[in-house]
Write an enzyme that holds these catalytic residues in place. Structure first.
Site, PDB file in Angstrom:
ATOM      1  N   LYS A 221       0.847  -1.196   0.000  1.00 53.89           N
ATOM      2  CA  LYS A 221       0.000   0.000   0.000  1.00 53.89           C
ATOM      3  C   LYS A 221       0.880   1.243   0.000  1.00 53.89           C
ATOM      4  O   LYS A 221       1.822   1.335   0.795  1.00 53.89           O
ATOM      5  CB  LYS A 221      -0.906  -0.038   1.239  1.00 53.89           C
TER       6      LYS A 221
ATOM      7  N   SER B 299      -9.496   2.480   2.482  1.00 55.33           N
ATOM      8  CA  SER B 299      -8.456   3.103   1.706  1.00 55.33           C
ATOM      9  C   SER B 299      -7.480   2.126   1.042  1.00 55.33           C
ATOM     10  O   SER B 299      -6.741   2.519   0.158  1.00 55.33           O
ATOM     11  CB  SER B 299      -7.657   4.043   2.596  1.00 55.33           C
TER      12      SER B 299
ATOM     13  N   SER C   1     -10.615   0.297   6.649  1.00 60.52           N
ATOM     14  CA  SER C   1      -9.871   0.329   5.380  1.00 60.52           C
ATOM     15  C   SER C   1      -9.259  -0.983   4.956  1.00 60.52           C
ATOM     16  O   SER C   1      -8.823  -1.108   3.817  1.00 60.52           O
ATOM     17  CB  SER C   1      -8.743   1.358   5.482  1.00 60.52           C
TER      18      SER C   1
END
Lengths: 439, 439
Positions: A75, A145, A169
């Site tokens: 990420k 996210s 997320s």
């Protein structure tokens, strides 16, 4: 079957047996990315040559650890020494940290190939969305996210990827993309080098395609007790299902996932009982919001000063305390969560696992949203380990998962229970591969 | 008087009045460093030309904020974009991060000149000691892990410096070096880009030479309520003095500092009463140790994998769990501290401030030690704001301070109280400058 469609555990077994090399696996993943990224847009950075070079190097070496030769997506709020780290922020394009985030260093040391950086909501907090789409329907979000990480693992582009969770997320994208995830107990995985929002909430986790995959990651992170997993039987297991105080927000997808899971568990001989949390747990959503905005205000202060009017309006609003955080409300939020944490541990300890919704339903339409975190924020705040398992497909044909939850620091035990229950709950694994191999 | 001997607030006033430039101030500090660093050894990195260039640039500009033109030392576990960041670790010599830690970015934005990096215990945790010595007696420690920061501010080499506290690393060096410090409430200052040990303990603070100096820093960090400080009177103030459950470890220095402070406060008209904490607060030392080693084990895992046998034995032992941390003991430690946090807030709210020892006494002899953190760990764990104020000189002629403590997130109020009490408690400020200007 193309190697990119294997689970991580399957690929590891193939490599161990000498039937697969890391290079072949990585090339397969890169081909899948090349074919699919124009639609799924999971990645902010992939360096084909660098990925292959890592794999070749690992193919020459004895095993470094449980992730040897397996690909990992990172990420893009996590620092990487050999790739840009942009936080998906216009202000940080091309930023090059000079050391890896601790979690990246740990999986590298366990033999992982860092395949690239995955798209994310800017700073993983309420702002510029990832460009990523849901692999099952590009008009829908993959959640966020951890958008790109969820989409890439779901779309069979990579076996593993890191996500983070401050509200929902990490686990919610697992539900939306038909994949497995562990959000470990708070504090068990270092967040060094991961852009912070909230010290008391932020948690690093990883995605995989089976519980065995999640366990390989847990071995790399040496979660307590992971070396000595007992293998329980579904029959006679005690499962508490917990709709949470927020069940009125459940849509058809979450209702179907919960009902199907309960039915499958009972059919497999598990004893499934309802858990009704004490009424004050209903205040955890507000407490979570207060803490996230209170801590986010501090965390984003430096970005606010650096980037001024260039910073996303929602982030500016957070720093300017547009959410009305006060010291009193913040302390009350901390104190309530402290109380609930202890109470939930006592409740969860009476069961082998607690079954809970992982999202309100299927992934919503549109890339302007990442979905509703109401079924995730409380567990983030309670610091519990959570394991997401795919359960059903909803009315729109998109996957919906559930999560198993345990008391704090029971991660290894929870993974053992999840391993025993995965084939009971997740009956569509082949179907998912079939749908997406045709995509 | 040489500008390096001014407090930050005095220097700021001189600059505002046009009687001092940042360049003159910085040159004075650099001269003091040049003269004294061979003995005090507070710095790991000072770039004379770069510091002067920053000051010149600031002299040309309108004020950027409350720290305009004032020098700041940065503990070398904090990332700096224009200087090496080594964590005082042999493994990270020459390491160059590509962005500033958030706290560094914030003071830069408020106009501070980053003067250099200060020596620290390696990774600020139980390992290789700083080379720094106590400015009052080079055979004694300045404390640690914020060793260089404490020594540099104490020795009049720099007006401000950052420290961090996981056990007693920030407040205790303040006591040992005759300086002021604030350890803000946990969570009020971002730790992004500061090497982590413990998410629930690590706290960034700053040193200064007066409460007004600390307030200038608090303005830069926008601590809640700092814009609207009320100015209370010592007369009639209610102060609770708290020897803590660990008073049996107090040496002559701490006893003298506490007794003198109580006497001075009473003479100034304050109402001073004893606070006896409930018995279970006595277990906080053990809880603190459990959490520090439990979280330290996670935080240092990556360093352990990177550096192997090259890592300091004490750090290796921590990662290998030589301290016997178990999930159960860790959860119990978290739960006890949650309870005590709430209870202490209630107790402290009945007073204008709580007076407590800042160290067990004078700085011990030898640079192999950084002193005993027993009077600091509980406040770190309780997340309270703490303000250190110099109080007395001990039998060996070394300074000893006390600290004022308040309930969580009452930082601004605590600073206002400390401002009212500083001249009552700290009667030796001129004496310290006299001693060290002759050094």
């Amino acid at each position: 079957m193309e190697p990119c469609f294997l689970t991580a555990a399957q690929a590891a077994a193939e490599m161990k047996a000498g039937r697969l090399t890391s290079e072949t696996l990585i090339r397969s993943c890169l081909e899948r990315i090349e074919a699919r990224d124009p639609v799924v847009k999971a990645w902010l950075h992939v360096d084909r040559d660098h990925a292959i070079a890592q794999a070749r190097e690992l193919d020459k070496r004895p095993s470094m650890g449980p992730l040897h030769g397996l690909p990992f997506g990172v990420k893009d709020i996590m620092d990487t020494v050999d790739m840009p780290t942009t936080y998906n922020s216009p202000a940080w394009q091309g930023h090059r940290p000079t050391r890896d985030a601790a979690c990246v260093g740990i999986v590298r040391h366990a033999g992982a190939v860092i395949l690239g950086k995955t798209d994310t909501v800017e700073f993983a907090f309420n702002s510029r969305k990832a460009a990523s789409s849901n692999p099952y329907n590009a008009a829908h979000t993959p959640g966020g996210s951890s958008s790109g990480s969820g989409a890439a693992v779901g779309d069979f582009q990579v076996q593993f990827a890191f996500g983070t969770q401050t509200a929902g997320s990490h686990i919610r994208p697992a539900s939306f993309n038909g994949i497995y995830a562990i959000k470990p107990s708070w504090g068990t995985v270092s967040r060094e080098g991961v852009h912070m929002i909230s010290a008391i909430l932020d948690t690093v986790g990883w995605y995989g395609r089976s519980v065995e995959d999640l366990i390989l990651g847990a071995l790399a992170f040496r979660l307590d007790g992971i070396d000595a997993l007992a293998a329980p039987e579904p029959k006679g297991m005690r499962i508490g299902y917990c709709e949470t105080p927020f069940w009125d927000q459940a849509e058809a997808g979450a209702k179907k996932a919960m009902a199907a899971s309960i039915e499958r568990l009972r059919k497999a001989g598990a004893i499934v009982e309802e858990i009704v949390l004490p009424a004050h747990f209903g205040d955890l959503a507000e407490a979570h919001t207060m803490i996230m905005y209170g801590e986010g205000r501090v965390a984003l202060h430096d970005e606010y000063l650096r980037h001024g009017a260039g910073l996303h309006p929602e982030l500016r609003l957070t720093v300017e305390n547009g959410r009305g955080v006060t010291p009193r409300r913040l302390v009350e939020a901390f104190d309530l969560s402290d109380i609930c944490r202890k109470e939930f541990d006592a409740i969860a300890s009476r069961y082998d696992a607690v079954l809970a919704p992982a999202s309100t339903g299927e992934a919503p339409r549109g890339l302007h949203t990442v979905g509703n975190w109401i079924f995730n924020g409380l567990w983030t705040l309670l610091h519990t380990p959570c394991v997401a398992i795919p359960a059903v497909h909803g009315e729109l044909g998109l996957p919906v998962g559930i999560q198993l939850v345990g008391p704090r620091l029971s991660d290894a035990r929870l993974l053992a229970v999840a391993q025993a229950l995965q084939s009971v709950i997740d009956v569509n694994a082949d179907e998912r591969a079939r749908i997406l191999s045709a995509a």
